[in-house]
Structures are given as C-alpha cells and as structure tokens.
Scaffold this motif. Sequence first.
Motif, PDB file in Angstrom:
ATOM      1  N   PHE A   1     -40.553 -33.852  46.369  1.00 37.95           N
ATOM      2  CA  PHE A   1     -39.209 -34.378  46.531  1.00 37.95           C
ATOM      3  C   PHE A   1     -39.295 -35.793  47.084  1.00 37.95           C
ATOM      4  CE2 PHE A   1     -35.503 -35.237  49.132  1.00 37.95           C
ATOM      5  CZ  PHE A   1     -34.449 -34.861  48.318  1.00 37.95           C
ATOM      6  N   VAL A   2     -38.526 -36.721  46.472  1.00 34.19           N
ATOM      7  CA  VAL A   2     -38.533 -38.112  46.928  1.00 34.19           C
ATOM      8  C   VAL A   2     -37.213 -38.441  47.628  1.00 34.19           C
ATOM      9  CG1 VAL A   2     -38.671 -40.534  46.214  1.00 34.19           C
ATOM     10  CG2 VAL A   2     -40.135 -38.822  45.129  1.00 34.19           C
ATOM     11  N   SER A   3     -36.094 -38.299  46.906  1.00 34.94           N
ATOM     12  CA  SER A   3     -34.786 -38.619  47.480  1.00 34.94           C
ATOM     13  C   SER A   3     -33.705 -37.979  46.631  1.00 34.94           C
ATOM     14  CB  SER A   3     -34.581 -40.131  47.568  1.00 34.94           C
ATOM     15  OG  SER A   3     -34.577 -40.683  46.262  1.00 34.94           O
ATOM     16  N   GLN A   4     -32.494 -38.002  47.144  1.00 36.48           N
ATOM     17  CA  GLN A   4     -31.340 -37.531  46.387  1.00 36.48           C
ATOM     18  C   GLN A   4     -30.167 -38.469  46.656  1.00 36.48           C
ATOM     19  OE1 GLN A   4     -30.744 -33.546  47.925  1.00 36.48           O
ATOM     20  NE2 GLN A   4     -29.086 -34.237  49.289  1.00 36.48           N
ATOM     21  N   ALA A   5     -29.260 -38.543  45.665  1.00 32.68           N
ATOM     22  CA  ALA A   5     -28.117 -39.456  45.771  1.00 32.68           C
ATOM     23  C   ALA A   5     -26.973 -38.928  44.921  1.00 32.68           C
ATOM     24  CB  ALA A   5     -28.506 -40.865  45.337  1.00 32.68           C
ATOM     25  N   GLN A   6     -25.788 -39.391  45.271  1.00 28.63           N
ATOM     26  CA  GLN A   6     -24.566 -39.002  44.554  1.00 28.63           C
ATOM     27  C   GLN A   6     -24.268 -40.056  43.491  1.00 28.63           C
ATOM     28  OE1 GLN A   6     -23.103 -36.176  45.790  1.00 28.63           O
ATOM     29  NE2 GLN A   6     -21.449 -36.004  44.301  1.00 28.63           N
ATOM     30  N   GLY A   7     -24.174 -39.613  42.241  1.00 29.53           N
ATOM     31  CA  GLY A   7     -23.801 -40.522  41.155  1.00 29.53           C
ATOM     32  C   GLY A   7     -22.322 -40.426  40.840  1.00 29.53           C
ATOM     33  N   GLU A   8     -21.733 -41.507  40.464  1.00 21.62           N
ATOM     34  CA  GLU A   8     -20.297 -41.536  40.157  1.00 21.62           C
ATOM     35  C   GLU A   8     -20.041 -42.403  38.938  1.00 21.62           C
ATOM     36  OE1 GLU A   8     -17.887 -43.566  43.015  1.00 21.62           O
ATOM     37  OE2 GLU A   8     -19.568 -44.779  43.733  1.00 21.62           O
ATOM     38  N   ASN A   9     -18.926 -42.112  38.279  1.00 19.53           N
ATOM     39  CA  ASN A   9     -18.522 -42.907  37.100  1.00 19.53           C
ATOM     40  C   ASN A   9     -17.043 -42.651  36.841  1.00 19.53           C
ATOM     41  OD1 ASN A   9     -18.703 -44.680  35.020  1.00 19.53           O
ATOM     42  ND2 ASN A   9     -19.854 -43.347  33.657  1.00 19.53           N
ATOM     43  N   SER A  10     -16.363 -43.658  36.352  1.00 17.06           N
ATOM     44  CA  SER A  10     -14.934 -43.545  36.060  1.00 17.06           C
ATOM     45  C   SER A  10     -14.714 -43.154  34.617  1.00 17.06           C
ATOM     46  CB  SER A  10     -14.227 -44.880  36.358  1.00 17.06           C
ATOM     47  OG  SER A  10     -14.415 -45.269  37.701  1.00 17.06           O
ATOM     48  N   TYR A  11     -13.583 -42.538  34.344  1.00 16.03           N
ATOM     49  CA  TYR A  11     -13.206 -42.203  32.968  1.00 16.03           C
ATOM     50  C   TYR A  11     -11.687 -42.229  32.889  1.00 16.03           C
ATOM     51  CZ  TYR A  11     -11.630 -37.494  34.196  1.00 16.03           C
ATOM     52  OH  TYR A  11     -10.942 -36.421  34.716  1.00 16.03           O
ATOM     53  N   PHE A  12     -11.170 -42.360  31.653  1.00 22.32           N
ATOM     54  CA  PHE A  12      -9.733 -42.509  31.456  1.00 22.32           C
ATOM     55  C   PHE A  12      -9.177 -41.520  30.440  1.00 22.32           C
ATOM     56  CE2 PHE A  12     -11.594 -46.596  32.577  1.00 22.32           C
ATOM     57  CZ  PHE A  12     -10.858 -46.931  33.706  1.00 22.32           C
ATOM     58  N   GLY A  13      -9.970 -40.538  30.053  1.00 21.20           N
ATOM     59  CA  GLY A  13      -9.487 -39.531  29.113  1.00 21.20           C
ATOM     60  C   GLY A  13     -10.496 -38.407  28.964  1.00 21.20           C
TER      61      GLY A  13
ATOM     62  N   ASP B   1     -11.807 -37.279  26.316  1.00 23.05           N
ATOM     63  CA  ASP B   1     -12.857 -37.588  25.351  1.00 23.05           C
ATOM     64  C   ASP B   1     -13.964 -38.431  25.964  1.00 23.05           C
ATOM     65  OD1 ASP B   1     -11.030 -39.631  25.681  1.00 23.05           O
ATOM     66  OD2 ASP B   1     -11.403 -40.492  23.691  1.00 23.05           O
ATOM     67  N   GLN B   2     -13.717 -39.054  27.106  1.00 22.18           N
ATOM     68  CA  GLN B   2     -14.729 -39.876  27.771  1.00 22.18           C
ATOM     69  C   GLN B   2     -15.507 -39.109  28.839  1.00 22.18           C
ATOM     70  OE1 GLN B   2     -12.629 -43.247  29.335  1.00 22.18           O
ATOM     71  NE2 GLN B   2     -12.074 -44.060  27.332  1.00 22.18           N
ATOM     72  N   LEU B   3     -15.228 -37.856  29.019  1.00 22.10           N
ATOM     73  CA  LEU B   3     -15.871 -37.080  30.082  1.00 22.10           C
ATOM     74  C   LEU B   3     -17.370 -36.922  29.895  1.00 22.10           C
ATOM     75  CD1 LEU B   3     -15.237 -35.602  32.701  1.00 22.10           C
ATOM     76  CD2 LEU B   3     -14.814 -33.530  31.378  1.00 22.10           C
ATOM     77  N   PRO B   4     -17.894 -36.619  28.692  1.00 25.08           N
ATOM     78  CA  PRO B   4     -19.363 -36.510  28.550  1.00 25.08           C
ATOM     79  C   PRO B   4     -20.088 -37.808  28.897  1.00 25.08           C
ATOM     80  CG  PRO B   4     -18.265 -35.506  26.664  1.00 25.08           C
ATOM     81  CD  PRO B   4     -17.208 -36.218  27.435  1.00 25.08           C
ATOM     82  N   SER B   5     -19.545 -38.931  28.451  1.00 24.72           N
ATOM     83  CA  SER B   5     -20.179 -40.216  28.789  1.00 24.72           C
ATOM     84  C   SER B   5     -20.090 -40.491  30.285  1.00 24.72           C
ATOM     85  CB  SER B   5     -19.506 -41.352  28.014  1.00 24.72           C
ATOM     86  OG  SER B   5     -19.644 -41.155  26.616  1.00 24.72           O
TER      87      SER B   5
END
Length: 392
Positions: free
Chosen positions: A304-316, A318-322
Amino acid sequence: MNASRRVLALGQRQLCCRSRVASRSATYWAASPNRATPSSTVPPAAPAATAAASGATQAATSKPEAAKSEPAKSEPAKSEPVKAEPAKAEPAKAEPAKAEPAKAEPAKAEPAKVEPAKAEPVKADPLRADPLKAVPAKYQPVKPAPAKPAPAKPAPAKPAAAPAKAATPNSKSFSTSSSSKASSSTAIPRDLFYKPTTVAHANSQGRSTTTTAAIPGVDWSLSFHGISSQPVTKAQFEALMKPLDVDDIEVKPDGIIYLPEIRYRRRLNEAFGPMGWGLIPKGDAVVGAAIVTREYALIVDGRFVSQAQGENSYFGADQLPSAVEGCKSNALMRCCKDLGIASELWDPSFIRWFKKNRMEEVWVEHTTTKKKRTLWYRKGAVDVAYPYRQTK
C-alpha cells in the motif's frame, strides 16, 4: 379693283407654279441620258392665262368711275391647271459591242543558269586553334609534371562499435515544448512521441526483494498491507523525483497549473514498469447532483502506498460514466504526491515563478452576454475559443 388684283395675283401664282414644274421636268429629262428631251417645257395654257390677266388690268384702269359707283361683283376665274404629260421617249437600245478577247500567248521563260559559287577553303587561324602559339615561350604557363602516385598505405582497422548506452531515468524522455524547432511545418517533431524507459528491469541487486509468493491475499478495500515497509531503490528514487519539464505543464483558464494525467502514468511505468503498480477502489462511487466522487488506493509491488478521493463534475445522466472515470484519474494524481512525482506543482515558490515567467492573462468578452473577464494561457500560446473572443 380688288377683284382685278385678286385675278392678277392668281395669274402670277399660276405662272410661278408652271415655271417650277417646267424647270423640274427639264432637270429630270436632262439627268436621264436615255430619254428624249420634251419639245416644250412651258404648257400651252400659259399665254391664255397671261392675256386674260392683262385684259382684266386694262378694264380696271379704263373705267375707274364705274368701279367706284358700283362695285363689281366678280367671281375669280377658276382656271384648272393644265396637266402637262411628259412625252414618253423610248430609250434607245444600245447593243454592246462584242469584243473578242485577245489570245495572249504565254511567254516562254528560259530558266536562268545559276553557276555554283566556288567555295574557297577557309584558312584556319592558328591563334584560335592554339592561342598559346602566339605567346612567347617565356610567358607561357609551365605545365606541371604529373605527380607519381604514392604507394598506398593499408587502411587502419575500424574500431568496433561501442555498445549503446542504456537510457537513464534522468534523461528527458518526452517533451512537447512549443519552442522545439521542427525541420519543416509538415514534418513530425522527433520528440512528439513518447520514448519509454524504465528501471524496473534492472538486475536483482537493484530491485525490491518482495516476491510474488510472499504477497498474501489482501482485501485492499480495507487493508493497508506493506505500507512504509521498505523504501524504493536508488534508480526508482531518481525516476520518481526527477524535475519536471516546464514545457509539460499545462494551464487552466482560471490560472491553475497542472500536469496531464498521462504524465503520472508514464512516470510510474518508468519507476516500477507496467503491472508493477495499480489503483484499487476503496468504495463505491458517490453520485451527487452535479459531482461524482470515489476513493482509490495506489498499490506498488504488493504494498500500500497512498489513497485519495477523486472527484469530477457532470451535467447529465449520459455523462456519468465519463465522470466516474475522471474520478480515477483525479485520485491517481493526488496519490502520486506521496511518491514525490511533480512535487513542484504544490510548491508556492515554483507556482509564483511559473505564473510570472510562463503565463499571461488575457481579457476576453463573451459573444452573447458581452461580459468581460480574464483568462490565463501559456505565454505565446494564446488561443481564445468560442464563446469568448479576445478584447483589449
């Protein structure tokens, strides 16, 4: 008296008209060569009209008193103009004389005898053939004697080609610098494609002692197995901690600098090699109204090296997988901070220097709302895109 004057005027008019007709007919017949000229151009009724006019004049002068006492009611004499028909002269038919063409006998031209010119032989000019003959011998250039060929020496043996040096992790492997000079505008730059290098394939002395058999089955969603149990090797340390190429750093419109996610993956491959590291999700994705978050852990060589929270915005929807995939890339960038990769991006001194020397702020205007704001770009690479346009 008035009546006589009217008759006299009428007679004079008739005389004028008849004289005009006579002159025109005479001109007509004179202009026609094939017609005969009429015998008389003045109509015969002209003398009668003249006599009547003169008699009326005498009667008016002889009895002036009678004319004064009783005005004579005399109607003007209506004289019909005499139509003089021109004599029809038949044109004489002149038969054209038949001229017989003279038979001209062609002259017999004797061919001129051309004597061939006698060509005299051209005497060759000795000066043109050899201009040095006219120059005295003492002024003529001396022709060097042919040099005797020297005995050929045996060529020295070529040294064997030196073995190619292995690429070091500190060598620059890739650069997309805007200042790189290409041979032409259409030629592909040499440093456009990534040249992979890695130190994971070094000898056993420089590698980690962890083996596959020693890695136990671990539930990485809950475990922190192997954390800080062993440091990396010297070669791996140099590959992870080497300075960034400033031409690889990108700029967001709000002025935040960042390193593209693919640069982190290449740095991990250089240090540990493909399949030597991985990202493991620590939980499920959390979907909000306009943002997606997910936590990931970075595992290297079974540790184990490290862990972090990833985030990303979406507007619909259909954009949820990306958006979920973007969470993974964002978490990887944050986990690499613990390995020292691209540590300059979190150094305030470096950020201030880069912003001052490698960035520029541009005023832009929204094409629809006409609102103005500032956007940041790399210096010398300003590219304002729709819906904004650059303004002063």
